[in-house]
Design a protein around this motif. Sequence first.
Motif, PDB file in Angstrom:
ATOM      1  N   GLU A 386       0.817  -1.216   0.000  1.00  0.00           N
ATOM      2  CA  GLU A 386       0.000   0.000   0.000  1.00  0.00           C
ATOM      3  C   GLU A 386       0.845   1.258   0.000  1.00  0.00           C
ATOM      4  OE1 GLU A 386      -3.622   2.014   2.626  1.00  0.00           O
ATOM      5  OE2 GLU A 386      -2.814   0.021   3.148  1.00  0.00           O
ATOM      6  N   GLN A 387       1.959   1.237   0.736  1.00  0.00           N
ATOM      7  CA  GLN A 387       2.795   2.435   0.808  1.00  0.00           C
ATOM      8  C   GLN A 387       3.525   2.732  -0.508  1.00  0.00           C
ATOM      9  OE1 GLN A 387       3.175  -0.260   2.627  1.00  0.00           O
ATOM     10  NE2 GLN A 387       5.298  -1.002   2.667  1.00  0.00           N
ATOM     11  N   ASP A 388       3.556   1.712  -1.406  1.00  0.00           N
ATOM     12  CA  ASP A 388       4.239   1.919  -2.685  1.00  0.00           C
ATOM     13  C   ASP A 388       3.284   2.260  -3.818  1.00  0.00           C
ATOM     14  OD1 ASP A 388       6.814   1.332  -1.674  1.00  0.00           O
ATOM     15  OD2 ASP A 388       6.354  -0.812  -1.740  1.00  0.00           O
ATOM     16  N   LEU A 389       1.981   2.212  -3.557  1.00  0.00           N
ATOM     17  CA  LEU A 389       1.019   2.447  -4.636  1.00  0.00           C
ATOM     18  C   LEU A 389       1.138   3.845  -5.221  1.00  0.00           C
ATOM     19  CD1 LEU A 389      -2.204   0.704  -3.272  1.00  0.00           C
ATOM     20  CD2 LEU A 389      -0.787  -0.020  -5.204  1.00  0.00           C
ATOM     21  N   ARG A 390       1.424   4.829  -4.365  1.00  0.00           N
ATOM     22  CA  ARG A 390       1.493   6.203  -4.877  1.00  0.00           C
ATOM     23  C   ARG A 390       2.719   6.449  -5.755  1.00  0.00           C
ATOM     24  NH1 ARG A 390       2.885   6.551   0.597  1.00  0.00           N
ATOM     25  NH2 ARG A 390       4.953   7.425   1.020  1.00  0.00           N
ATOM     26  N   HIS A 391       3.629   5.480  -5.804  1.00  0.00           N
ATOM     27  CA  HIS A 391       4.851   5.655  -6.598  1.00  0.00           C
ATOM     28  C   HIS A 391       4.829   4.871  -7.904  1.00  0.00           C
ATOM     29  CE1 HIS A 391       6.776   7.766  -3.289  1.00  0.00           C
ATOM     30  NE2 HIS A 391       6.503   6.764  -2.466  1.00  0.00           N
ATOM     31  N   ILE A 392       3.692   4.249  -8.227  1.00  0.00           N
ATOM     32  CA  ILE A 392       3.711   3.339  -9.371  1.00  0.00           C
ATOM     33  C   ILE A 392       3.974   4.049 -10.694  1.00  0.00           C
ATOM     34  CG2 ILE A 392       2.217   1.643  -8.262  1.00  0.00           C
ATOM     35  CD1 ILE A 392      -0.125   2.748  -9.798  1.00  0.00           C
ATOM     36  N   PHE A 393       3.728   5.365 -10.752  1.00  0.00           N
ATOM     37  CA  PHE A 393       3.993   6.096 -11.984  1.00  0.00           C
ATOM     38  C   PHE A 393       5.279   6.915 -11.909  1.00  0.00           C
ATOM     39  CE2 PHE A 393      -0.678   5.539 -12.167  1.00  0.00           C
ATOM     40  CZ  PHE A 393      -0.744   4.830 -13.347  1.00  0.00           C
ATOM     41  N   ASP A 394       6.053   6.758 -10.828  1.00  0.00           N
ATOM     42  CA  ASP A 394       7.341   7.447 -10.733  1.00  0.00           C
ATOM     43  C   ASP A 394       8.375   6.739 -11.592  1.00  0.00           C
ATOM     44  OD1 ASP A 394       6.066   9.036  -8.959  1.00  0.00           O
ATOM     45  OD2 ASP A 394       7.117   8.294  -7.158  1.00  0.00           O
ATOM     46  N   PHE A 396      11.638   5.032 -12.639  1.00  0.00           N
ATOM     47  CA  PHE A 396      12.744   4.264 -12.057  1.00  0.00           C
ATOM     48  C   PHE A 396      12.524   3.951 -10.578  1.00  0.00           C
ATOM     49  CE2 PHE A 396      14.677   7.223 -15.231  1.00  0.00           C
ATOM     50  CZ  PHE A 396      14.788   6.284 -16.250  1.00  0.00           C
ATOM     51  N   TYR A 397      11.294   4.040 -10.097  1.00  0.00           N
ATOM     52  CA  TYR A 397      11.047   3.678  -8.696  1.00  0.00           C
ATOM     53  C   TYR A 397      10.920   2.174  -8.579  1.00  0.00           C
ATOM     54  CZ  TYR A 397       8.903   3.348  -4.101  1.00  0.00           C
ATOM     55  OH  TYR A 397       8.646   3.026  -2.800  1.00  0.00           O
ATOM     56  N   ARG A 398      11.498   1.650  -7.507  1.00  0.00           N
ATOM     57  CA  ARG A 398      11.449   0.202  -7.301  1.00  0.00           C
ATOM     58  C   ARG A 398      11.172  -0.072  -5.843  1.00  0.00           C
ATOM     59  NH1 ARG A 398      15.774  -3.787 -10.190  1.00  0.00           N
ATOM     60  NH2 ARG A 398      14.507  -5.703 -10.161  1.00  0.00           N
ATOM     61  N   ALA A 399      10.151  -0.874  -5.591  1.00  0.00           N
ATOM     62  CA  ALA A 399       9.761  -1.160  -4.210  1.00  0.00           C
ATOM     63  C   ALA A 399      10.726  -2.178  -3.608  1.00  0.00           C
ATOM     64  CB  ALA A 399       8.328  -1.698  -4.163  1.00  0.00           C
TER      65      ALA A 399
END
Length: 399
Positions: A386-394, A396-399
């Motif tokens: 859930e904490q990574d959902l807001r970064h899905i369109f960033d 080169f972001y990698r959870a």
Amino acid sequence: MTIGRLRAASRAEKWQLDYLFDLSFQAWLVHIGVVTAVMALLVYVWPDEIWPFVWYAAMCAFSGGLAALAWRYTHRRPADEREARPYGLAHTALTTLVGITWGLGAFGAATGDFHHLLVYSLALGGTALGAVSSQHVLPRSCIVSLWTSVPLLGFAHIFHDPGFFGATIFGMIMLYAGVLSILTVRMLRFMRTNVDLTRSLDAKLGEITEMAAELEEARHEAVEANLSKSRFLAHASHDLRQPIHAIGLFTACLRDLDLDAEAQQHVRSIDNAARSVSRLLGSLLDISRLDVGGIEPQPERFALEEFLRGIIRQNADAARDGGGAIEMETADLWVDTDPALLSTMIQNMVSNALKYAPGSNVRIVVRREGDRAVLEISDDGPGIAEQDLRHIFDEFYRA
């Protein structure tokens, strides 16, 4: 200290003179009209006297001079306070003469009946109130005109009736002058507050405008930096593809040689690593082209089901090697879009599902909603935290 305060109070800023003379021309023309009406009364009551004519001539001369002064000021707008100051001094001098003339005329009216003096008093009182309305922004002129005319009117009533009745009227007239003086100060204070507020707002507006310009400049620099980064990535990805392609050619040559099993495994590993790097460089090149607007969609009409079956065939071996499968549920739909871009998006999602949810079944579902086709891709993996959902369109972001 008292002298300094008096000088500060009598000093007029340029905005005060601008406001004063913008109203003065019409005000003094109205004043001449009032004076003419009073003159008609005086001549009617004292037809054989010369003083009403002298009084009227003086009033017209002073009022006309003030109207001409206002006209000259508004048509030759002074550039600064130093150039405007003589106009303010001339205004104060002429209004002083007007006040004295009004006051002296009251003594002439006092030689007749009380009702004649009463009419004159009403005219002078109304003119004094009008002076407060039009001259409060320059308090020295307003106060001088009040205290040269209204007290003389009070003394004229004592002259007409030296008894208790005249003294009572004198007191009331002096009280009226005091009230008008207080009103002048309050109106000037209100004007100063408005001017200070306007200046404050102008200063804030200037700061906001300057800040907006700085933000726009920073935004422009950020856009330029982003475009430079994108151009760099495009050039770097393009240049790096040549040695990667050369590595692929070398591994192809090595596979044709009679190598033992261990060497062939090393060759396959090198080949797989080269392909991974090639895909990464391709993704970087696509991102850079998107950033600089180098990719323009080329829509065309095609059958979506056959299109998706081609993507499934490309990924079937990878899914089978991972212990899973790719399932599809679709309808006979035709879509109008760019097949290359759509294929890239679906391929990325399918390959991510196979990579991060090995052994799970990947499902591709298509359904119609109105005049649009909705495509869903899902798997049996753990999903995104859930904490990574807001970064899905960033990028080169990698959870």
